[in-house]
Design a protein around this motif. Structure first.
Motif, PDB file in Angstrom:
ATOM      1  N   ASP A 182      88.739  31.641 -12.428  1.00  0.00           N
ATOM      2  CA  ASP A 182      89.681  30.678 -13.008  1.00  0.00           C
ATOM      3  C   ASP A 182      90.790  31.391 -13.778  1.00  0.00           C
ATOM      4  OD1 ASP A 182      88.215  28.651 -11.893  1.00  0.00           O
ATOM      5  OD2 ASP A 182      87.100  28.194 -13.731  1.00  0.00           O
ATOM      6  N   LEU A 183      90.466  32.507 -14.403  1.00  0.00           N
ATOM      7  CA  LEU A 183      91.479  33.292 -15.112  1.00  0.00           C
ATOM      8  C   LEU A 183      92.450  33.937 -14.121  1.00  0.00           C
ATOM      9  CD1 LEU A 183      92.496  34.373 -17.835  1.00  0.00           C
ATOM     10  CD2 LEU A 183      90.834  36.230 -17.624  1.00  0.00           C
ATOM     11  N   LEU A 184      91.933  34.429 -13.001  1.00  0.00           N
ATOM     12  CA  LEU A 184      92.793  35.041 -11.987  1.00  0.00           C
ATOM     13  C   LEU A 184      93.767  34.041 -11.372  1.00  0.00           C
ATOM     14  CD1 LEU A 184      90.316  37.468 -10.227  1.00  0.00           C
ATOM     15  CD2 LEU A 184      92.505  38.090 -11.266  1.00  0.00           C
ATOM     16  N   ARG A 185      93.373  32.783 -11.331  1.00  0.00           N
ATOM     17  CA  ARG A 185      94.284  31.752 -10.813  1.00  0.00           C
ATOM     18  C   ARG A 185      95.547  31.639 -11.660  1.00  0.00           C
ATOM     19  NH1 ARG A 185      89.627  27.561  -9.804  1.00  0.00           N
ATOM     20  NH2 ARG A 185      88.960  28.262  -7.752  1.00  0.00           N
ATOM     21  N   ALA A 186      95.449  32.032 -12.929  1.00  0.00           N
ATOM     22  CA  ALA A 186      96.613  31.971 -13.818  1.00  0.00           C
ATOM     23  C   ALA A 186      97.570  33.132 -13.576  1.00  0.00           C
ATOM     24  CB  ALA A 186      96.148  31.957 -15.275  1.00  0.00           C
ATOM     25  N   GLY A 187      97.108  34.165 -12.874  1.00  0.00           N
ATOM     26  CA  GLY A 187      97.980  35.293 -12.556  1.00  0.00           C
ATOM     27  C   GLY A 187      97.447  36.607 -13.094  1.00  0.00           C
ATOM     28  N   LEU A 188      97.813  37.691 -12.419  1.00  0.00           N
ATOM     29  CA  LEU A 188      97.313  39.012 -12.794  1.00  0.00           C
ATOM     30  C   LEU A 188      97.812  39.457 -14.165  1.00  0.00           C
ATOM     31  CD1 LEU A 188      95.590  41.392 -11.980  1.00  0.00           C
ATOM     32  CD2 LEU A 188      97.586  42.380 -10.854  1.00  0.00           C
ATOM     33  N   LYS A 189      99.075  39.183 -14.477  1.00  0.00           N
ATOM     34  CA  LYS A 189      99.597  39.551 -15.794  1.00  0.00           C
ATOM     35  C   LYS A 189      98.867  38.801 -16.902  1.00  0.00           C
ATOM     36  CE  LYS A 189     104.209  41.066 -14.528  1.00  0.00           C
ATOM     37  NZ  LYS A 189     105.657  40.876 -14.721  1.00  0.00           N
ATOM     38  N   VAL A 190      98.515  37.561 -16.640  1.00  0.00           N
ATOM     39  CA  VAL A 190      97.761  36.758 -17.605  1.00  0.00           C
ATOM     40  C   VAL A 190      96.383  37.382 -17.824  1.00  0.00           C
ATOM     41  CG1 VAL A 190      96.686  34.506 -17.986  1.00  0.00           C
ATOM     42  CG2 VAL A 190      99.017  34.652 -17.098  1.00  0.00           C
ATOM     43  N   VAL A 191      95.728  37.799 -16.737  1.00  0.00           N
ATOM     44  CA  VAL A 191      94.412  38.433 -16.836  1.00  0.00           C
ATOM     45  C   VAL A 191      94.495  39.711 -17.671  1.00  0.00           C
ATOM     46  CG1 VAL A 191      92.559  39.556 -15.540  1.00  0.00           C
ATOM     47  CG2 VAL A 191      93.610  37.486 -14.647  1.00  0.00           C
ATOM     48  N   LEU A 192      95.504  40.533 -17.388  1.00  0.00           N
ATOM     49  CA  LEU A 192      95.630  41.808 -18.100  1.00  0.00           C
ATOM     50  C   LEU A 192      95.819  41.608 -19.598  1.00  0.00           C
ATOM     51  CD1 LEU A 192      97.853  43.772 -15.557  1.00  0.00           C
ATOM     52  CD2 LEU A 192      95.403  44.044 -15.978  1.00  0.00           C
ATOM     53  N   VAL A 193      96.693  40.705 -19.979  1.00  0.00           N
ATOM     54  CA  VAL A 193      96.936  40.457 -21.402  1.00  0.00           C
ATOM     55  C   VAL A 193      95.702  39.838 -22.054  1.00  0.00           C
ATOM     56  CG1 VAL A 193      98.309  39.117 -23.042  1.00  0.00           C
ATOM     57  CG2 VAL A 193      99.418  40.256 -21.135  1.00  0.00           C
ATOM     58  N   THR A 194      95.092  38.877 -21.387  1.00  0.00           N
ATOM     59  CA  THR A 194      93.932  38.196 -21.955  1.00  0.00           C
ATOM     60  C   THR A 194      92.772  39.153 -22.158  1.00  0.00           C
ATOM     61  OG1 THR A 194      94.615  36.157 -20.843  1.00  0.00           O
ATOM     62  CG2 THR A 194      92.354  36.245 -21.645  1.00  0.00           C
ATOM     63  N   GLU A 195      92.488  39.998 -21.178  1.00  0.00           N
ATOM     64  CA  GLU A 195      91.383  40.948 -21.332  1.00  0.00           C
ATOM     65  C   GLU A 195      91.716  42.029 -22.359  1.00  0.00           C
ATOM     66  OE1 GLU A 195      90.193  42.360 -17.469  1.00  0.00           O
ATOM     67  OE2 GLU A 195      89.034  40.533 -17.090  1.00  0.00           O
ATOM     68  N   ARG A 196      92.957  42.467 -22.373  1.00  0.00           N
ATOM     69  CA  ARG A 196      93.356  43.504 -23.336  1.00  0.00           C
ATOM     70  C   ARG A 196      93.113  43.026 -24.769  1.00  0.00           C
ATOM     71  NH1 ARG A 196      99.080  44.249 -22.757  1.00  0.00           N
ATOM     72  NH2 ARG A 196      98.576  44.515 -20.581  1.00  0.00           N
ATOM     73  N   VAL A 197      93.490  41.793 -25.062  1.00  0.00           N
ATOM     74  CA  VAL A 197      93.361  41.270 -26.421  1.00  0.00           C
ATOM     75  C   VAL A 197      91.944  40.757 -26.681  1.00  0.00           C
ATOM     76  CG1 VAL A 197      94.189  39.518 -28.036  1.00  0.00           C
ATOM     77  CG2 VAL A 197      95.809  40.720 -26.573  1.00  0.00           C
ATOM     78  N   SER A 198      91.422  39.908 -25.794  1.00  0.00           N
ATOM     79  CA  SER A 198      90.126  39.265 -26.044  1.00  0.00           C
ATOM     80  C   SER A 198      88.951  40.212 -25.911  1.00  0.00           C
ATOM     81  CB  SER A 198      89.923  38.097 -25.075  1.00  0.00           C
ATOM     82  OG  SER A 198      90.926  37.154 -25.223  1.00  0.00           O
ATOM     83  N   VAL A 199      88.890  40.908 -24.804  1.00  0.00           N
ATOM     84  CA  VAL A 199      87.719  41.738 -24.511  1.00  0.00           C
ATOM     85  C   VAL A 199      87.769  43.073 -25.246  1.00  0.00           C
ATOM     86  CG1 VAL A 199      86.440  42.902 -22.677  1.00  0.00           C
ATOM     87  CG2 VAL A 199      87.409  40.647 -22.265  1.00  0.00           C
ATOM     88  N   PHE A 200      88.903  43.746 -25.155  1.00  0.00           N
ATOM     89  CA  PHE A 200      88.998  45.094 -25.703  1.00  0.00           C
ATOM     90  C   PHE A 200      89.517  45.120 -27.134  1.00  0.00           C
ATOM     91  CE2 PHE A 200      89.326  45.496 -21.093  1.00  0.00           C
ATOM     92  CZ  PHE A 200      88.201  46.273 -20.869  1.00  0.00           C
ATOM     93  N   GLY A 201      90.000  44.001 -27.644  1.00  0.00           N
ATOM     94  CA  GLY A 201      90.450  43.923 -29.024  1.00  0.00           C
ATOM     95  C   GLY A 201      91.653  44.792 -29.331  1.00  0.00           C
ATOM     96  N   ILE A 202      92.525  44.978 -28.355  1.00  0.00           N
ATOM     97  CA  ILE A 202      93.715  45.801 -28.555  1.00  0.00           C
ATOM     98  C   ILE A 202      94.780  44.954 -29.258  1.00  0.00           C
ATOM     99  CG2 ILE A 202      95.570  47.049 -27.383  1.00  0.00           C
ATOM    100  CD1 ILE A 202      93.488  47.775 -25.238  1.00  0.00           C
ATOM    101  N   TRP A 203      95.312  45.491 -30.329  1.00  0.00           N
ATOM    102  CA  TRP A 203      96.312  44.770 -31.119  1.00  0.00           C
ATOM    103  C   TRP A 203      97.666  44.839 -30.427  1.00  0.00           C
ATOM    104  CZ3 TRP A 203      95.172  42.091 -35.542  1.00  0.00           C
ATOM    105  CH2 TRP A 203      93.887  42.280 -36.057  1.00  0.00           C
ATOM    106  N   PRO A 204      98.194  43.708 -29.972  1.00  0.00           N
ATOM    107  CA  PRO A 204      99.523  43.735 -29.340  1.00  0.00           C
ATOM    108  C   PRO A 204     100.612  43.882 -30.404  1.00  0.00           C
ATOM    109  CG  PRO A 204      98.679  41.494 -29.431  1.00  0.00           C
ATOM    110  CD  PRO A 204      97.590  42.383 -29.959  1.00  0.00           C
ATOM    111  N   GLY A 205     101.688  44.569 -30.056  1.00  0.00           N
ATOM    112  CA  GLY A 205     102.768  44.780 -31.004  1.00  0.00           C
ATOM    113  C   GLY A 205     103.451  43.497 -31.437  1.00  0.00           C
ATOM    114  N   TRP A 206     103.538  42.521 -30.544  1.00  0.00           N
ATOM    115  CA  TRP A 206     104.233  41.280 -30.851  1.00  0.00           C
ATOM    116  C   TRP A 206     103.525  40.442 -31.901  1.00  0.00           C
ATOM    117  CZ3 TRP A 206     100.868  37.467 -29.637  1.00  0.00           C
ATOM    118  CH2 TRP A 206      99.973  37.688 -28.586  1.00  0.00           C
ATOM    119  N   ILE A 207     102.275  40.752 -32.197  1.00  0.00           N
ATOM    120  CA  ILE A 207     101.527  39.962 -33.180  1.00  0.00           C
ATOM    121  C   ILE A 207     102.105  40.135 -34.586  1.00  0.00           C
ATOM    122  CG2 ILE A 207      99.763  41.620 -33.859  1.00  0.00           C
ATOM    123  CD1 ILE A 207      97.690  39.452 -33.550  1.00  0.00           C
TER     124      ILE A 207
END
Length: 177
Positions: A123-148
């Motif tokens: 279901d996450l992949l249906r939203a798009g690959l860029k969406v998956v990458l950002v979501t996993e980077r922040v949610s799963v790996f806890g990487i702090w995005p600069g825009w925050i």
């Protein structure tokens, strides 16, 4: 008879516990400063994870935050560790093997968790690959995005992608509850 060392009691007293006064440990002064810097005027407790800070800023809903944490938990149980640890190398030198998260589950439980994870990932992949990458980077790996940390960070494209990913996960978990 001469003693090399004087008999001195050392360490914590026998009856003492790590947190006798029942207060939360605020951490070292350095950790408190880091949390305050990350929170930038908000509650420093909200700086434990990027999703916590996004919720404290009002950029996410509670449901979106919970969906991100739930997906991260499924990811860890199915895929494995999300942090870097060299302990397994030292375990191998000692002749023992490190336990994986999935080793404690029986096959039926693991199969159920894998199905839940695969559905959420699909279901996450249906939203798009860029969406998956950002979501996993922040949610799963806890990487702090600069825009925050930007005042206009809520308008950033990656913030919109993260919210789209968390919304897709929330919908997925609600549909398959």
């Amino acid at each position: 008879m001469m003693r090399a060392f004087a008999a001195v009691k050392r360490g914590r007293p026998k009856g003492a516990a790590a947190n006798d006064n029942q207060k939360l440990d605020p951490g070292t002064a350095e950790l408190q400063m880091k949390r305050a810097q990350l929170a930038r005027g908000l509650d420093p407790v909200a700086s434990a994870h990027p999703l916590d800070l996004l919720l404290a800023k009002g950029w996410l809903t509670t449901a979106e935050q919970r969906a991100g944490f739930r997906y991260a938990a499924l990811y860890r149980r199915v895929i494995g560790r999300t942090d870097v640890s060299y302990g397994r190398f030292y375990d191998g030198l000692a002749g023992t093997s490190g336990r994986s998260v999935t080793a404690a589950m029986d096959e039926e439980d693991l199969a159920v968790v894998e199905v839940r994870f695969q559905r959420a990932k699909r279901d996450l992949l249906r939203a798009g690959l860029k969406v998956v990458l950002v979501t996993e980077r922040v949610s799963v790996f806890g990487i702090w995005p600069g825009w925050i940390f930007d005042a206009a960070g809520q308008e950033d494209g990656d913030c919109h992608r993260l919210r789209a990913g968390l919304a897709a996960l929330n919908d997925s978990f609600a549909a398959h509850a």
